[in-house]
Scaffold this active site. Structure first.
Site, PDB file in Angstrom:
ATOM      1  CB  THR A 116      49.224  23.359  -4.706  1.00  0.00           C
ATOM      2  OG1 THR A 116      50.298  24.319  -4.816  1.00  0.00           O
ATOM      3  CG2 THR A 116      49.092  22.615  -6.014  1.00  0.00           C
ATOM      4  CB  ALA A 132      46.204  27.413   2.885  1.00  0.00           C
ATOM      5  CB  VAL A 133      44.677  31.445  -0.170  1.00  0.00           C
ATOM      6  CG1 VAL A 133      43.712  32.373  -0.900  1.00  0.00           C
ATOM      7  CG2 VAL A 133      44.934  31.965   1.244  1.00  0.00           C
ATOM      8  CB  CYS A 173      43.557  37.547   6.308  1.00  0.00           C
ATOM      9  SG  CYS A 173      45.208  37.349   6.971  1.00  0.00           S
ATOM     10  N   GLY A 197      47.096  31.687   8.117  1.00  0.00           N
ATOM     11  CA  GLY A 197      47.556  32.927   7.500  1.00  0.00           C
ATOM     12  C   GLY A 197      48.959  32.804   6.926  1.00  0.00           C
ATOM     13  NE  ARG A 212      51.026  33.786  12.116  1.00  0.00           N
ATOM     14  CZ  ARG A 212      50.467  34.111  10.964  1.00  0.00           C
ATOM     15  NH1 ARG A 212      49.185  33.886  10.734  1.00  0.00           N
ATOM     16  NH2 ARG A 212      51.168  34.689  10.009  1.00  0.00           N
ATOM     17  CG  HIS A 216      43.283  35.658  11.289  1.00  0.00           C
ATOM     18  ND1 HIS A 216      43.955  34.466  11.361  1.00  0.00           N
ATOM     19  CD2 HIS A 216      43.915  36.404  10.332  1.00  0.00           C
ATOM     20  CE1 HIS A 216      44.942  34.471  10.466  1.00  0.00           C
ATOM     21  NE2 HIS A 216      44.930  35.621   9.818  1.00  0.00           N
ATOM     22  CD  GLN A 274      44.202  33.249   6.473  1.00  0.00           C
ATOM     23  OE1 GLN A 274      44.187  32.022   6.574  1.00  0.00           O
ATOM     24  NE2 GLN A 274      44.744  33.885   5.448  1.00  0.00           N
TER      25      GLN A 274
HETATM   26  P1  A2P Z   1      53.613  24.691  -4.649  1.00  0.00           P
HETATM   27  O1  A2P Z   1      52.592  23.938  -3.842  1.00  0.00           O
HETATM   28  O2  A2P Z   1      53.900  24.031  -5.949  1.00  0.00           O
HETATM   29  O3  A2P Z   1      54.826  25.087  -3.862  1.00  0.00           O
HETATM   30  P2  A2P Z   1      50.791  28.594   0.716  1.00  0.00           P
HETATM   31  O4  A2P Z   1      50.608  30.080   0.912  1.00  0.00           O
HETATM   32  O5  A2P Z   1      49.670  27.790   1.263  1.00  0.00           O
HETATM   33  O6  A2P Z   1      52.134  28.138   1.184  1.00  0.00           O
HETATM   34  O7  A2P Z   1      50.769  28.369  -0.889  1.00  0.00           O
HETATM   35  C1  A2P Z   1      51.640  28.983  -1.768  1.00  0.00           C
HETATM   36  C2  A2P Z   1      51.225  28.693  -3.200  1.00  0.00           C
HETATM   37  O8  A2P Z   1      52.111  29.385  -4.068  1.00  0.00           O
HETATM   38  C3  A2P Z   1      51.321  27.219  -3.574  1.00  0.00           C
HETATM   39  O9  A2P Z   1      50.333  26.905  -4.522  1.00  0.00           O
HETATM   40  C4  A2P Z   1      52.694  27.144  -4.192  1.00  0.00           C
HETATM   41  O10 A2P Z   1      52.872  26.087  -5.087  1.00  0.00           O
HETATM   42  C5  A2P Z   1      52.728  28.445  -4.946  1.00  0.00           C
HETATM   43  N1  A2P Z   1      54.110  28.829  -5.232  1.00  0.00           N
HETATM   44  C6  A2P Z   1      55.102  29.036  -4.365  1.00  0.00           C
HETATM   45  N2  A2P Z   1      56.258  29.316  -5.016  1.00  0.00           N
HETATM   46  C7  A2P Z   1      55.973  29.288  -6.336  1.00  0.00           C
HETATM   47  C8  A2P Z   1      56.704  29.495  -7.542  1.00  0.00           C
HETATM   48  N3  A2P Z   1      58.013  29.798  -7.509  1.00  0.00           N
HETATM   49  N4  A2P Z   1      56.057  29.370  -8.727  1.00  0.00           N
HETATM   50  C9  A2P Z   1      54.748  29.068  -8.764  1.00  0.00           C
HETATM   51  N5  A2P Z   1      53.994  28.852  -7.673  1.00  0.00           N
HETATM   52  C10 A2P Z   1      54.589  28.961  -6.475  1.00  0.00           C
END
Ligand code: A2P
Length: 336
Positions: free
Chosen positions: A15, A17-18, A132, A163, A238, A245, A318
């Site tokens: 879920t 960004a990456v 990145c 990023g 930033r 980037h 990025q």
């Molecule tokens: P969630 O959306 O449920 O918080 P970004 O770098 O864009 O912030 O995304 C971080 C990703 O890592 C998201 O998919 C987030 O899920 C997931 N994530 C963050 N913390 C946890 C965790 N404790 N267990 C599983 N996935 C996690």
């Protein structure tokens, strides 16, 4: 990895960004996916994504999430990778880790497919995707390095909100609306206002005065180039940009660069597109790099103060080449 016609793939941090970009790229590049498992925190359970016309619901990441998986693309943060990548390896999967958790581990290859694909063979279950800013810097300069050895790199970055993840991009959008409406900008992800501003990179400043992002560029370049002697000094910043980037790069080469040859090298370089129109004052821009796979390179100039110097300016997405695309390209090599 055993050759199959299709592979079971899990995205850890689906879920984010990456993670979302990984999903799109697997589909766009027709990666032979059999089962696709989307993993995130308990907060996202049930959230749905479409992959090749099929709806797939997000599941909670757990230690037993990897049964039957061949490939795990991980981008949920360093501590999550430290905890869960070993579980995935134990379950028999190869992990391509986009976090910094394993990048400098001597047992883990750190790979940019255009540069050191041969390192993939040495993996013991985990392959690391570089930072990145490192990827976007090295893709265009490696082919120059092969012809005219780079002795020293001086780089300054102009790094997008992407990023720092999806929430950081949202913060830039929210702050922009608030500032334009005369409301105070709320800071939750970044330590300073990102809208209409720029600041020294938000990673921790280490004992030598350089921040972690700068030190990643230094250490990762040496590992990827297999060149401990190459000198690198970085300033990472930033800026108020959503994704992609940009970097101002100065190279100290072994001999005076022939600009025609540099143009020829870059025009043939994989993953690189020259954007360098002096008459139109048209050069790489993050807005144009966004959504593209190539790293844009331009502002190619000899150093007027030193015959062995070369200046360039690059912009690269990025989320794609700087993260998700590089990871999927590594997966493509593993299954080839
Ligand atoms: P969630 O959306 O449920 O918080 P970004 O770098 O864009 O912030 O995304 C971080 C990703 O890592 C998201 O998919 C987030 O899920 C997931 N994530 C963050 N913390 C946890 C965790 N404790 N267990 C599983 N996935 C996690």
């Amino acid at each position: 990895m055993k050759k199959k016609s299709k592979y079971n793939v899990a995205i850890m941090g689906a879920t984010g960004a990456v993670g979302e970009e990984m999903l799109k790229i697997l589909e766009q590049r027709h990666f032979p996916v059999d089962k696709l498992v989307l993993l995130a925190s308990a907060r996202s359970v049930g959230k749905k994504y479409t992959f090749k016309g099929r709806e797939i619901a997000v599941q909670e990441l757990k230690e037993d999430s990897f049964v039957g998986m061949d490939i795990v693309l991980a981008s949920a943060g360093g501590s999550i990778s430290k905890k869960f990548a070993p579980c995935a390896v134990k379950a028999g999967a190869v992990v391509i880790d986009n976090t910094s958790a394993y990048r400098m581990d001597p047992k883990v290859p750190l790979v940019i497919p255009e540069i050191n694909p041969e390192d993939i063979k040495k993996h013991q279950g985990i392959i690391a995707n570089p930072n990145c800013s490192t990827i976007i810097m090295l893709v265009p300069i490696f082919p120059i390095h092969q012809k005219n050895r780079i002795k020293r790199i001086m780089v300054s970055t102009y790094q997008a909100a992407s990023g720092a993840g999806a929430k950081a991009m949202q913060e830039l959008e929210d702050q922009s609306r608030d500032v334009l409406a005369g409301r105070p900008a709320k800071k939750e992800i970044f330590p300073h206002q990102i809208a209409f501003n720029l600041f020294s990179h938000n990673s921790a400043v280490t004992d030598n005065g350089y921040n972690e992002e700068e030190m990643k560029m230094v250490k990762e370049t040496k590992k990827i180039f297999h060149d401990e002697k190459i000198k690198i000094v970085a300033t990472t910043v930033r800026v108020s940009v959503f994704r992609a980037h940009s970097e101002s790069i100065y190279l100290e080469l072994s001999s005076k660069p022939d600009m025609k040859k540099i143009q020829a090298i870059l025009s043939k370089a994989p993953g690189v597109k020259i954007v360098d129109d002096r008459k139109k004052n048209y050069f790489p821009m993050p807005l144009e790099a966004s959504g593209q796979d190539d790293v844009l390179v331009g502002r190619l100039r000899e150093d007027i103060s030193d015959p062995k110097g070369l200046c360039l300016f690059v912009a690269g997405d990025q989320l794609r080449k700087g993260a998700a695309l590089n990871a999927v390209q590594i997966a493509e090599i593993i299954i080839r």
